[in-house]
Write an enzyme that holds these catalytic residues in place. Structure first.
Site, PDB file in Angstrom:
ATOM      1  NE  ARG A   1      -6.865   6.046   0.704  1.00 22.94           N
ATOM      2  CZ  ARG A   1      -6.341   4.862   0.358  1.00 22.94           C
ATOM      3  NH1 ARG A   1      -6.622   4.319  -0.799  1.00 22.94           N
ATOM      4  NH2 ARG A   1      -5.512   4.243   1.162  1.00 22.94           N
TER       5      ARG A   1
ATOM      6  CG  ASN B   1       1.424   7.624  -8.834  1.00 24.92           C
ATOM      7  OD1 ASN B   1       0.279   8.053  -8.874  1.00 24.92           O
ATOM      8  ND2 ASN B   1       2.329   8.071  -7.982  1.00 24.92           N
TER       9      ASN B   1
ATOM     10  N   GLY C   1       7.252   8.130 -14.843  1.00 26.41           N
ATOM     11  CA  GLY C   1       7.229   7.738 -16.260  1.00 26.41           C
ATOM     12  C   GLY C   1       8.488   7.003 -16.692  1.00 26.41           C
TER      13      GLY C   1
ATOM     14  CB  SER D   1      -0.876   0.024   1.257  1.00 24.57           C
ATOM     15  OG  SER D   1      -1.649  -1.139   1.320  1.00 24.57           O
ATOM     16  CB  ALA D   2       1.130   4.214   0.624  1.00 20.19           C
ATOM     17  CB  CYS D   3       4.676   1.149  -2.841  1.00 23.67           C
ATOM     18  SG  CYS D   3       5.500   0.929  -1.265  1.00 23.67           S
TER      19      CYS D   3
HETATM   20  C1  OXD Z   1      -4.591   0.010   0.444  1.00 28.14           C
HETATM   21  C2  OXD Z   1      -5.575   0.647  -0.461  1.00 28.14           C
HETATM   22  O1  OXD Z   1      -3.827  -0.844  -0.024  1.00 28.14           O
HETATM   23  O2  OXD Z   1      -6.363   1.491  -0.010  1.00 28.14           O
HETATM   24  O3  OXD Z   1      -4.565   0.341   1.644  1.00 28.14           O
HETATM   25  O4  OXD Z   1      -5.577   0.292  -1.649  1.00 28.14           O
HETATM   26 MN    MN Z   2      -4.347  -1.392  -2.027  1.00 27.46          MN
END
Ligand code: OXD
Ligand code: MN
Length: 596
Positions: A373, A260, A498, A254-256
């Site tokens: 979000r 994107n 990119g 998550s968040a990596c």
């Molecule tokens: C997560 C998501 O992996 O919200 O936490 O996608």
């Molecule tokens: Mn996720």
């Protein structure tokens, strides 16, 4: 209580909704049909109740803003339970409760929880309508915010009831927000009952039950039982100027940057190349008749992290959120637009922060919550693959496992074989920077980016991945990547975004057996000249550093895995330990070729 609906005559479903209504005692029950008229009605209701705030119709047509309770802004892993008859089934990485205990604990919380409120019955499909890979779920919830978000994130309403027909094969989801008290917050999964009970939260990851709860936790359990894979992976297609498209799935914690990566715009050097998004978070994959792995995205929208999303980092996401989007916990500007840190536009002089407080430019407090979000429909994405809704899915040629590692893991490496690739997935992780305690560089393993999402014993999950090989006559090639390696001065070695297209191109060419590589003890890496580096604004020395394999670091890395494998318990597949031993022996052999 009778069920006033002409939408279904499914007796099992009607009886179950009746049972849930008897427990939660709502004032009224509304069956969602998914129509446009219904969206308008729910939206008006939510605006009237102060749950949604309309944004500027000129700059954000059809967009709304929602502010959650400030104690309820993220997934709650410590309150998330897998409720299987045996503790061992949930395994060493999950919180466990016996099903009878969990039902007994949560029943009093749900008892009368919807009194004075509306129960929304939300039928939905995860996956394209009519696909043999899709699954139907029904979520009953007392939150109109949930109903509206589910409408974006899934195929919701009559379409799902039509797909279900008279079948009893549907996920049963019960959600009640209560008063958002963390003391009374539980997210419980009952894999054997195909049931989810979520209480005490209104945050997306805890309450949009199709997403993490069904598509990953229950999905992974069903995948093991039925012989397929439910994965925390994006799916993208890369089209060459000649019109050849190759599909790739990729797991990142998550968040990596999954969103994107899935919406990437190739740099100028790659004129004529195009990346198409199939999915940005979840992949369901089955073996096709041709022995290849075919993937669908079970979702129909993006529940993306806002901060850091800009025209530079993800132009396609920015274009996706121009209309018909729900924003949660971002900052509000005086002209009723949204703003967040890292949006790429100057901070407004004044705004209202995510908690509804006045905020001034230069404030040390964040205007938007770091986990704020957007919920946007997939159809808004200019790079949406034309096959995103195809019931057959897309054939996967390569799978990428990516961690966030400051050291050791090179920019890209290809596994020699399936077991080697499963080893990459099982051992992926991220380094912490616990500066306060001085414990920098501790690796938190996040196998397959599934640590918070695997609905059964992680060792059995590894075993399931290993066993998939026998079903795949034409398996995808498996890779590991790391965009986050740092140089001695602490700065990132690779520009990312990119420019990751250059890595993706090598991955695709390797999958299609048409580019070179160099054999290290752990896997294949690109040798000089294999990566397309033309017009890249960094030196070849820096690229060499990003792609290098350092035996001393790897020896340490492999030795540290003993503790991790031990944590996985007695069901940990032996072949993964042997894979580690083989890598270590190979490193020793390279250092001293007389060792045999
Ligand atoms: C997560 C998501 O992996 O919200 O936490 O996608
Ligand atoms: Mn996720």
């Amino acid at each position: 209580m009778t069920q006033p609906t002409s939408l279904t005559s499914n007796k099992t479903l009607l009886a179950w909704v009746d049972e849930m209504a008897k427990l939660t005692k709502p004032d009224r029950i509304v069956w969602c049909d998914g129509s446009e008229e219904e969206r308008k009605r729910f939206t008006e209701e939510a605006v009237g109740a102060g749950i949604l705030e309309p944004l500027n119709p000129e700059t954000r047509p059809g967009c709304y803003f929602h502010r959650s309770n400030s104690n309820d802004v993220a997934r709650v892993e410590h309150l998330t339970f897998i409720c299987t008859p045996e503790k061992e089934e949930a395994g060493p990485t999950n919180n466990w409760m016996a099903p009878a205990d969990a039902y007994a604990k949560l029943t009093p919380l749900f008892d009368g929880s919807m009194t004075g409120r509306t129960m929304y019955v939300v039928p939905y499909i995860m996956g394209p309508a009519g696909s043999p890979m899709s699954k139907v779920g029904v979520e009953v919830t007392d939150s109109v915010y949930v109903a509206l978000n589910m409408r974006i994130m899934t195929r919701m309403g009559k379409i799902a009831l039509d797909q279900l027909g008279d079948s009893n094969d549907f996920n049963r989801g019960l959600h009640s927000t209560l008063d958002c008290n963390p003391e009374r917050r539980f997210i419980c999964h009952f894999p054997q009952d195909n049931t989810i009970w979520s209480v005490g939260s209104g945050y997306g990851g805890n309450v949009l039950l199709g997403k993490k709860c069904l598509a990953l936790r229950i999905g992974s359990y069903l995948g093991k039982k039925e012989g397929w894979l439910a994965e925390h992976m994006l799916i993208l297609g890369v089209e060459s100027p000649e019109g050849e498209t190759t599909y790739v799935a990729a797991a990142f914690p998550s968040a990596c940057g999954k969103t994107n990566f899935s919406m990437m715009i190739p740099p100028k050097r790659f004129k004529g190349w195009k990346v198409w998004t199939v999915g940005d978070d979840i992949a369901w994959m089955r073996v096709g008749e041709d022995g290849r792995l075919w993937a669908i995205n079970p979702e129909a929208g993006y529940f993306g992290v806002a901060p850091g999303t800009s025209m530079e980092s993800n132009a396609n996401a920015m274009l996706s959120i121009r209309s018909n989007t729900i924003f949660t916990n971002v900052a509000l500007t005086s002209d009723k637009d949204v703003w967040w840190e890292g949006m790429g536009t100057p901070a407004p002089e004044e705004a209202t922060d995510w908690q509804g407080r006045p905020w001034k430019k230069g404030s040390t407090e964040k205007a938007a919550h770091p986990n704020s979000r957007f919920t946007a429909p997939a159809q808004n994405n200019p790079a949406l693959s034309k096959y995103w809704d195809d019931p057959k899915g897309v054939p996967i040629s390569a799978i990428i496992f990516g961690g966030r590692r400051a050291t050791t893991v090179p920019l890209v490496m290809q596994a020699f074989n399936w077991v080697n690739g499963v080893f990459f997935g099982a051992t992926m992780g991220s380094e912490t920077t616990a500066a306060a305690t001085g414990a920098v560089g501790i690796v938190r393993r996040d196998p397959f980016a599934m640590l918070p999402f695997c609905g059964y014993n992680m060792s059995d999950y590894f075993g399931h991945w290993l066993a998939m090989q026998t079903k795949l006559a034409n398996p995808p090639k498996l890779f590991m990547v790391n965009w986050f390696r740092k140089g001695k001065d602490g700065s990132f070695l690779w520009p990312g975004y990119g420019e990751n297209m250059r890595v993706l191109k090598w991955v695709i060419d390797r999958s299609r057996l048409r580019v070179g590589g160099y054999e290290t003890p752990m896997g294949w890496v690109p040798k000089a000249g294999d990566l397309d580096l033309s017009e890249l604004a960094i030196s070849s020395e820096t690229v060499d550093e990003a792609t290098s394999v350092n035996f001393t670091e790897w020896k340490q890395e492999l030795e540290s895995l003993d503790a991790f494998f031990d944590q996985m318990g007695p069901r940990m597949p032996k072949v993964l330990r042997l894979q580690r031993d083989l890598m270590l022996a190979r490193i020793e052999l390279m250092a001293d070729p007389t060792v045999t």
